[in-house]
Design an enzyme around this catalytic site. Structure first.
Site, PDB file in Angstrom:
ATOM      1  N   GLU A   1     -31.000  17.292  -3.894  1.00 29.22           N
ATOM      2  CA  GLU A   1     -31.644  16.743  -5.102  1.00 29.22           C
ATOM      3  C   GLU A   1     -31.394  15.238  -5.186  1.00 29.22           C
ATOM      4  O   GLU A   1     -32.285  14.447  -5.489  1.00 29.22           O
ATOM      5  CB  GLU A   1     -31.097  17.422  -6.362  1.00 29.22           C
ATOM      6  CG  GLU A   1     -31.667  18.804  -6.595  1.00 29.22           C
ATOM      7  CD  GLU A   1     -30.905  19.597  -7.661  1.00 29.22           C
ATOM      8  OE1 GLU A   1     -31.491  20.524  -8.208  1.00 29.22           O
ATOM      9  OE2 GLU A   1     -29.724  19.282  -7.930  1.00 29.22           O
TER      10      GLU A   1
ATOM     11  N   GLU B   1       2.681   2.876 -13.514  1.00 28.73           N
ATOM     12  CA  GLU B   1       1.570   3.138 -12.583  1.00 28.73           C
ATOM     13  C   GLU B   1       2.097   3.155 -11.152  1.00 28.73           C
ATOM     14  O   GLU B   1       3.066   2.471 -10.857  1.00 28.73           O
ATOM     15  CB  GLU B   1       0.536   1.996 -12.655  1.00 28.73           C
ATOM     16  CG  GLU B   1      -0.047   1.803 -14.024  1.00 28.73           C
ATOM     17  CD  GLU B   1      -0.813   0.483 -14.142  1.00 28.73           C
ATOM     18  OE1 GLU B   1      -1.036  -0.190 -13.112  1.00 28.73           O
ATOM     19  OE2 GLU B   1      -1.179   0.144 -15.269  1.00 28.73           O
TER      20      GLU B   1
ATOM     21  N   LYS C   1       2.391   1.851  -7.455  1.00 24.71           N
ATOM     22  CA  LYS C   1       2.129   0.548  -6.828  1.00 24.71           C
ATOM     23  C   LYS C   1       1.352   0.852  -5.555  1.00 24.71           C
ATOM     24  O   LYS C   1       1.904   1.370  -4.593  1.00 24.71           O
ATOM     25  CB  LYS C   1       3.435  -0.169  -6.532  1.00 24.71           C
ATOM     26  CG  LYS C   1       3.229  -1.589  -6.056  1.00 24.71           C
ATOM     27  CD  LYS C   1       4.540  -2.355  -6.077  1.00 24.71           C
ATOM     28  CE  LYS C   1       4.360  -3.820  -5.766  1.00 24.71           C
ATOM     29  NZ  LYS C   1       3.796  -4.098  -4.470  1.00 24.71           N
TER      30      LYS C   1
ATOM     31  N   ASP D   1      -0.644   0.550  -2.150  1.00 24.16           N
ATOM     32  CA  ASP D   1      -0.363  -0.250  -0.968  1.00 24.16           C
ATOM     33  C   ASP D   1      -1.662  -0.535  -0.232  1.00 24.16           C
ATOM     34  O   ASP D   1      -2.095   0.229   0.610  1.00 24.16           O
ATOM     35  CB  ASP D   1       0.612   0.509  -0.063  1.00 24.16           C
ATOM     36  CG  ASP D   1       1.323  -0.429   0.878  1.00 24.16           C
ATOM     37  OD1 ASP D   1       1.192  -1.652   0.712  1.00 24.16           O
ATOM     38  OD2 ASP D   1       2.007   0.066   1.787  1.00 24.16           O
TER      39      ASP D   1
ATOM     40  N   ARG E   1      -6.793 -11.917  -2.908  1.00 26.43           N
ATOM     41  CA  ARG E   1      -5.780 -12.639  -3.665  1.00 26.43           C
ATOM     42  C   ARG E   1      -5.590 -14.056  -3.089  1.00 26.43           C
ATOM     43  O   ARG E   1      -5.298 -14.990  -3.818  1.00 26.43           O
ATOM     44  CB  ARG E   1      -4.478 -11.849  -3.574  1.00 26.43           C
ATOM     45  CG  ARG E   1      -3.353 -12.426  -4.364  1.00 26.43           C
ATOM     46  CD  ARG E   1      -2.176 -11.461  -4.286  1.00 26.43           C
ATOM     47  NE  ARG E   1      -0.968 -12.062  -4.780  1.00 26.43           N
ATOM     48  CZ  ARG E   1       0.225 -11.516  -4.663  1.00 26.43           C
ATOM     49  NH1 ARG E   1       0.358 -10.357  -4.056  1.00 26.43           N
ATOM     50  NH2 ARG E   1       1.279 -12.110  -5.143  1.00 26.43           N
TER      51      ARG E   1
ATOM     52  N   GLU F   1      -6.933  -2.682  -6.220  1.00 23.83           N
ATOM     53  CA  GLU F   1      -6.374  -2.607  -4.877  1.00 23.83           C
ATOM     54  C   GLU F   1      -7.331  -1.763  -4.030  1.00 23.83           C
ATOM     55  O   GLU F   1      -7.694  -0.655  -4.425  1.00 23.83           O
ATOM     56  CB  GLU F   1      -5.000  -1.917  -4.983  1.00 23.83           C
ATOM     57  CG  GLU F   1      -4.070  -2.175  -3.840  1.00 23.83           C
ATOM     58  CD  GLU F   1      -3.261  -3.479  -3.973  1.00 23.83           C
ATOM     59  OE1 GLU F   1      -3.431  -4.219  -4.970  1.00 23.83           O
ATOM     60  OE2 GLU F   1      -2.491  -3.760  -3.043  1.00 23.83           O
TER      61      GLU F   1
ATOM     62  N   TYR G   1      -6.797  -1.604 -11.836  1.00 27.30           N
ATOM     63  CA  TYR G   1      -5.671  -1.399 -12.750  1.00 27.30           C
ATOM     64  C   TYR G   1      -5.410  -2.531 -13.719  1.00 27.30           C
ATOM     65  O   TYR G   1      -4.423  -2.497 -14.449  1.00 27.30           O
ATOM     66  CB  TYR G   1      -4.390  -1.110 -11.950  1.00 27.30           C
ATOM     67  CG  TYR G   1      -4.044  -2.188 -10.948  1.00 27.30           C
ATOM     68  CD1 TYR G   1      -4.352  -2.025  -9.613  1.00 27.30           C
ATOM     69  CD2 TYR G   1      -3.440  -3.374 -11.349  1.00 27.30           C
ATOM     70  CE1 TYR G   1      -4.076  -3.010  -8.689  1.00 27.30           C
ATOM     71  CE2 TYR G   1      -3.154  -4.364 -10.435  1.00 27.30           C
ATOM     72  CZ  TYR G   1      -3.474  -4.178  -9.107  1.00 27.30           C
ATOM     73  OH  TYR G   1      -3.204  -5.159  -8.204  1.00 27.30           O
TER      74      TYR G   1
ATOM     75  N   LYS H   1      11.057  -0.082  -6.382  1.00 25.53           N
ATOM     76  CA  LYS H   1      10.971   0.341  -4.974  1.00 25.53           C
ATOM     77  C   LYS H   1      12.090   1.340  -4.724  1.00 25.53           C
ATOM     78  O   LYS H   1      13.200   1.146  -5.222  1.00 25.53           O
ATOM     79  CB  LYS H   1      11.177  -0.868  -4.052  1.00 25.53           C
ATOM     80  CG  LYS H   1      10.151  -1.961  -4.239  1.00 25.53           C
ATOM     81  CD  LYS H   1       9.055  -1.834  -3.203  1.00 25.53           C
ATOM     82  CE  LYS H   1       8.057  -2.944  -3.307  1.00 25.53           C
ATOM     83  NZ  LYS H   1       8.294  -4.049  -2.419  1.00 25.53           N
TER      84      LYS H   1
ATOM     85  N   CYS I   1       9.157   4.104  35.000  1.00 25.54           N
ATOM     86  CA  CYS I   1       9.970   5.008  34.188  1.00 25.54           C
ATOM     87  C   CYS I   1      11.446   4.596  34.297  1.00 25.54           C
ATOM     88  O   CYS I   1      11.962   4.434  35.403  1.00 25.54           O
ATOM     89  CB  CYS I   1       9.787   6.435  34.670  1.00 25.54           C
ATOM     90  SG  CYS I   1      10.894   7.594  33.864  1.00 25.54           S
TER      91      CYS I   1
ATOM     92  N   CYS J   1      13.318   7.675  36.328  1.00 25.71           N
ATOM     93  CA  CYS J   1      13.054   8.017  37.734  1.00 25.71           C
ATOM     94  C   CYS J   1      12.414   6.888  38.524  1.00 25.71           C
ATOM     95  O   CYS J   1      12.293   6.978  39.741  1.00 25.71           O
ATOM     96  CB  CYS J   1      12.175   9.255  37.815  1.00 25.71           C
ATOM     97  SG  CYS J   1      10.483   8.941  37.299  1.00 25.71           S
TER      98      CYS J   1
ATOM     99  N   CYS K   1       5.105   9.003  31.907  1.00 25.17           N
ATOM    100  CA  CYS K   1       5.661   9.065  33.247  1.00 25.17           C
ATOM    101  C   CYS K   1       5.017  10.308  33.853  1.00 25.17           C
ATOM    102  O   CYS K   1       5.202  11.419  33.345  1.00 25.17           O
ATOM    103  CB  CYS K   1       7.180   9.234  33.200  1.00 25.17           C
ATOM    104  SG  CYS K   1       7.860   9.675  34.803  1.00 25.17           S
TER     105      CYS K   1
ATOM    106  N   CYS L   1      10.591  13.891  37.304  1.00 25.06           N
ATOM    107  CA  CYS L   1      11.440  12.932  36.589  1.00 25.06           C
ATOM    108  C   CYS L   1      12.554  13.707  35.882  1.00 25.06           C
ATOM    109  O   CYS L   1      12.267  14.632  35.109  1.00 25.06           O
ATOM    110  CB  CYS L   1      10.605  12.165  35.579  1.00 25.06           C
ATOM    111  SG  CYS L   1      11.573  11.134  34.476  1.00 25.06           S
TER     112      CYS L   1
HETATM  113  S1  IVH Z   1       0.183  -5.396 -11.787  1.00 27.70           S
HETATM  114  C1  IVH Z   1       1.139 -10.245 -12.343  1.00 27.70           C
HETATM  115  N1  IVH Z   1      -0.140  -2.953 -10.952  1.00 27.70           N
HETATM  116  O1  IVH Z   1       1.359  -5.338  -5.962  1.00 27.70           O
HETATM  117  C2  IVH Z   1       1.157  -9.093 -11.401  1.00 27.70           C
HETATM  118  N2  IVH Z   1       0.054  -4.650  -9.320  1.00 27.70           N
HETATM  119  O2  IVH Z   1       3.813  -7.148  -5.476  1.00 27.70           O
HETATM  120  C3  IVH Z   1       0.407  -7.949 -11.962  1.00 27.70           C
HETATM  121  N3  IVH Z   1      -0.137  -3.852  -7.013  1.00 27.70           N
HETATM  122  O3  IVH Z   1      -0.463  -7.828  -4.969  1.00 27.70           O
HETATM  123  C4  IVH Z   1       0.235  -6.899 -10.959  1.00 27.70           C
HETATM  124  N4  IVH Z   1      -0.413  -1.720  -7.507  1.00 27.70           N
HETATM  125  O4  IVH Z   1      -1.834  -6.500  -6.662  1.00 27.70           O
HETATM  126  C5  IVH Z   1       0.031  -4.224 -10.592  1.00 27.70           C
HETATM  127  N5  IVH Z   1      -0.463  -0.728 -10.394  1.00 27.70           N
HETATM  128  C6  IVH Z   1      -0.310  -2.003 -10.021  1.00 27.70           C
HETATM  129  C7  IVH Z   1      -0.288  -2.399  -8.665  1.00 27.70           C
HETATM  130  C8  IVH Z   1      -0.104  -3.736  -8.343  1.00 27.70           C
HETATM  131  C9  IVH Z   1      -0.329  -2.615  -6.517  1.00 27.70           C
HETATM  132  C10 IVH Z   1       0.009  -5.062  -6.180  1.00 27.70           C
HETATM  133  C11 IVH Z   1      -0.471  -6.334  -6.810  1.00 27.70           C
HETATM  134  C12 IVH Z   1       0.271  -7.397  -6.051  1.00 27.70           C
HETATM  135  C13 IVH Z   1       1.490  -6.697  -5.596  1.00 27.70           C
HETATM  136  C14 IVH Z   1       2.692  -7.320  -6.253  1.00 27.70           C
END
Ligand code: IVH
Length: 687
Positions: A35, A116, A118, A120, A139, A180, A232, A321, A415, A418, A433, A438
């Site tokens: 559709e 939230e 973070k 990657d 950025r 991101e 975000y 972290k 290797c 061997c 190898c 070996c």
């Molecule tokens: S807030 C003023 N929220 O992490 C900074 N950043 O180390 C406000 N990143 O490149 C950032 N997830 O773009 C925020 N939920 C999240 C994020 C986030 C990934 C990134 C951010 C920045 C890096 C900072």
């Protein structure tokens, strides 16, 4: 030009856009695929006929455009800064105390937090004017980003027009959002595998993949990459918003993909916030995408503005972290290990470092591509990660800490055990190898040969394999059947009783079924199931040895890759000689004439895959049971599988079955299916 026609095209574009949003962003389509295709084709046809009425933001325009010469620079509305890190709950508590000191009593009573993931990936800044996506940037240096609008347009979850649902709200005059761009782990793996097979470049991690895919001058390349987006932050909104929670809700209403894994806590719920942070650390590996920890933010945007920045980091947010899991240390050396299949893998020798309470001295470096893609050099300071019980890995080097004394590494040509020349098959990440004799490989190969899924020789394991190879008793797998027993009896710990037992077990293994012997050879891709399938068609190994790849791949369950691998294996004279030697030493290399046909055919015509642990059947019993009722067993789930028999701890095969909609059976359901008299497929509920 008729305005009615222009109106009709705009209407149709809005409808298509809305249904794409339902499909890609909400994952809740209202239309069936055909559709939708009809609508899309209509729009495309009208735009082809009247190109002057095609809007640049039409949903037909996501395929990639002209090739850019370079990326133009765009100023950001506010500097794109980074985040300070916290590595322990104590540092989060200290951060909160600092907020308390900086805020008034009144503000403190209203203080809330948003937590939230973070993400990657690659940070992007998205500009909308009167609801149209007009510009997107990276950025960059924080002040200026690189303009990658054409590439971003190809992301299917990025709204080209907001709101995506015209009924939801009116388009804002101006909006700048931050997000991101990332890739799902599975898509990333699949992409790399495909690249490898084509001999093309691979990416070291999902983050590099996202960055590399967006920083392409040819947006057709970005368009072909499975990129995704989380938005975000509203950097500029009109009218302005009050809280981060409101911002996320608003962005969601406009049709942006907003991550649902967001939690909000009041200031007096900080203990719960800490609990959540800890729990997330244990479960985040199950998310389909990579995360780099959590971000804890002050919810009120007015408070955020008041708290401001220190240097380059906001005071109102902090990244958490999982410190336990990462550490930096020096890479002292890279050594290579040789595995059973001959795969030679580079391993890092590290200056010992404590990672989450465990001292780490070694870490995996995966393969040569990984080391080169990340430019890891001996002597570098490197970031090491330990997650769960898995082997620690080197994440990346820290190039700004280089002294100039670091030396690049390359895979040795021979290797280390061997001395044979190493080779890297086209399309593979691994180097091998290929010398079957070996010693490093041989120990592992012997260990595998005697193991449970292969010849099952009791009393024979890795220790014996290592000892007998080291003593020079074993030069190839067949030597297992001509061990110098009188010499072995003189070795410490090898008394008569033990040696007699071992000798009997080895003798008994000579009459193991041929499929076990085939599996025991350790040919790549030839595990227990494939070996059984092969042995059914080639009960005599000498016939299998001479089979052409086309003959092999004609067998159900044997793909061209397995066929080619087998053919290559038997093309090596030493491997053929091994089979001959095994036969000479009395090992059964041809099956006894086939047993009378199975008494029932209730599973005839059905193909099964078995995964996980069943309550009473062992894996082998399950296979035998299915075959005794006329069914077939294969190793991989595909659209051709009739059923997947799943037990406890079933893994990726279960996922694949769910993905493909293959019906699942548990052990009782399998028995019931086999017990039925009528061989037409019954209705079995798909879970
Ligand atoms: S807030 C003023 N929220 O992490 C900074 N950043 O180390 C406000 N990143 O490149 C950032 N997830 O773009 C925020 N939920 C999240 C994020 C986030 C990934 C990134 C951010 C920045 C890096 C900072």
């Amino acid at each position: 030009m008729s305005t009615a026609l222009a109106e009709q095209i705009a209407q149709l574009a809005a409808t298509v856009r809305y249904h794409q949003y339902r499909y890609f962003v909400l994952d809740d389509p209202l239309l069936s695929d055909p559709e939708f295709d009809v609508l899309f084709a209509q729009l495309n046809a009208l735009e082809e006929a009247y190109p002057e009425l095609r809007s640049p933001n039409s949903p037909t325009q996501r395929v990639g455009g002209q090739i850019a010469e370079r990326f133009a620079k765009t100023p950001h509305p506010t500097p794109m800064l980074g985040l300070a890190n916290a590595f322990s709950p104590g540092e989060l508590v200290a951060w909160r105390e600092r907020l308390h000191r900086l805020l008034s009593t009144e503000q403190r009573s209203q203080l809330r937090y948003v937590v939230e993931p973070k993400f990657d990936g690659l940070t992007v800044v998205l500009h909308y004017t009167q609801g149209s996506f007009v510009l997107g940037a990276t950025r960059g240096d924080g002040e200026y980003g690189e303009t990658i609008t054409a590439n971003l347009r190809t992301l299917r979850t990025l709204p080209l027009q907001i709101p995506a649902d015209p009924a939801a709200t009116t388009p804002p005059a101006r909006l700048v959002a931050r997000g991101e761009v990332y890739v799902d782990k599975a898509d990333f793996e699949a992409f790399n595998q495909q690249q490898r097979a084509a001999g093309e470049r691979t990416y070291a991690n999902p983050r590099n993949f996202a960055a590399g895919s967006l920083r392409q001058l040819d947006s057709h390349i970005s368009a072909a990459r499975p990129l995704k987006l989380w938005v975000y932050q509203a950097l500029v909104a009109d009218p302005p918003l009050a809280t981060q929670n409101d911002a996320l809700r608003y962005l969601h209403t406009l049709g942006f993909p907003v991550c649902p894994a967001v939690h909000s806590f009041p200031d007096d719920g900080f203990d719960q916030l800490l609990d959540y942070v800890m729990a997330f650390g244990r479960s985040c590996q199950q998310l389909p995408y990579e995360v780099d920890g959590l971000v804890v933010k002050v919810d009120s945007l007015a408070m955020q503005a008041e708290l401001g920045f220190t240097g380059k980091d906001p005071r109102w947010a902090i990244a958490y972290k999982y410190a336990g899991t990462e550490a930096t240390t020096r890479l002292l050396d890279i050594v290579v290990n040789v595995g059973r299949t001959g795969a030679v893998t580079p391993n890092a020798v590290l200056e010992p470092v404590s990672v989450g309470g465990v001292v780490v001295r070694n870490a995996t470096l995966h393969n040569a591509d990984y080391i080169h893609a990340l430019d890891i050099r001996i002597g570098d300071q490197v970031l090491v990660k330990r997650a769960g019980e898995v082997i620690p890995k080197v994440l990346r080097p820290l190039p700004d800490q280089r002294t100039g004394q670091e030396t690049p590494w390359s895979m040795p040509l021979t290797c280390p055990v061997c001395g044979a020349t190493l080779s890297r098959p086209a399309g593979e990440a691994a180097t091998y190898c290929v010398n079957n004799a070996c010693p490093a490989q041989l120990v592992r190969a012997v260990d595998y040969f005697v193991g449970r899924t292969a010849m099952e020789i009791a009393g024979f394991g890795f220790k014996q394999a290592e000892l007998f190879v080291e003593q020079g008793f074993i030069h190839d797998l067949a030597d297992i059947y001509q061990l110098p027993w009188s010499q072995i009896r003189t070795l410490p710990g090898y008394g008569d009783k033990r040696v007699d037992k071992l000798q009997t077990a080895i003798e008994a293994s000579k009459s193991q079924p041929v499929h076990r012997l085939l599996a025991a050879l350790g040919i790549r891709f030839v595990g227990a199931v494939v070996a059984e399938t092969l042995a059914q068609h080639f009960p005599n190994l000498f016939d299998l040895m001479d089979a052409e790849p086309e003959q092999l791949s004609a067998i159900e369950g044997i793909g061209p890759k397995i066929a080619a691998t087998l053919h290559d294996y038997f093309a090596v004279a030493a491997n053929r000689a091994l089979i001959e030697k095994l036969a000479r030493l009395g090992v059964q290399v041809a099956a006894a004439p086939p047993a009378p046909t199975a008494p029932t055919h209730s599973l005839a015509g059905l193909t099964f895959v078995v995964t996980g642990t069943l309550p009473t059947f062992s894996r082998e019993e399950t296979h035998a049971f299915i075959k005794a009722h006329g069914g077939k067993v294969t190793g991989n789930v595909s659209s051709k599988s009739s059923y997947v028999v799943a037990g406890e701890s079933a893994g990726s095969k279960l996922d694949k079955a769910l993905q493909l909609g293959i019906p699942l059976l548990d052990e009782p359901a399998l028995r019931a299916l086999a017990a039925r008299a009528d061989p037409s497929p019954p209705t079995v509920q798909t879970t």
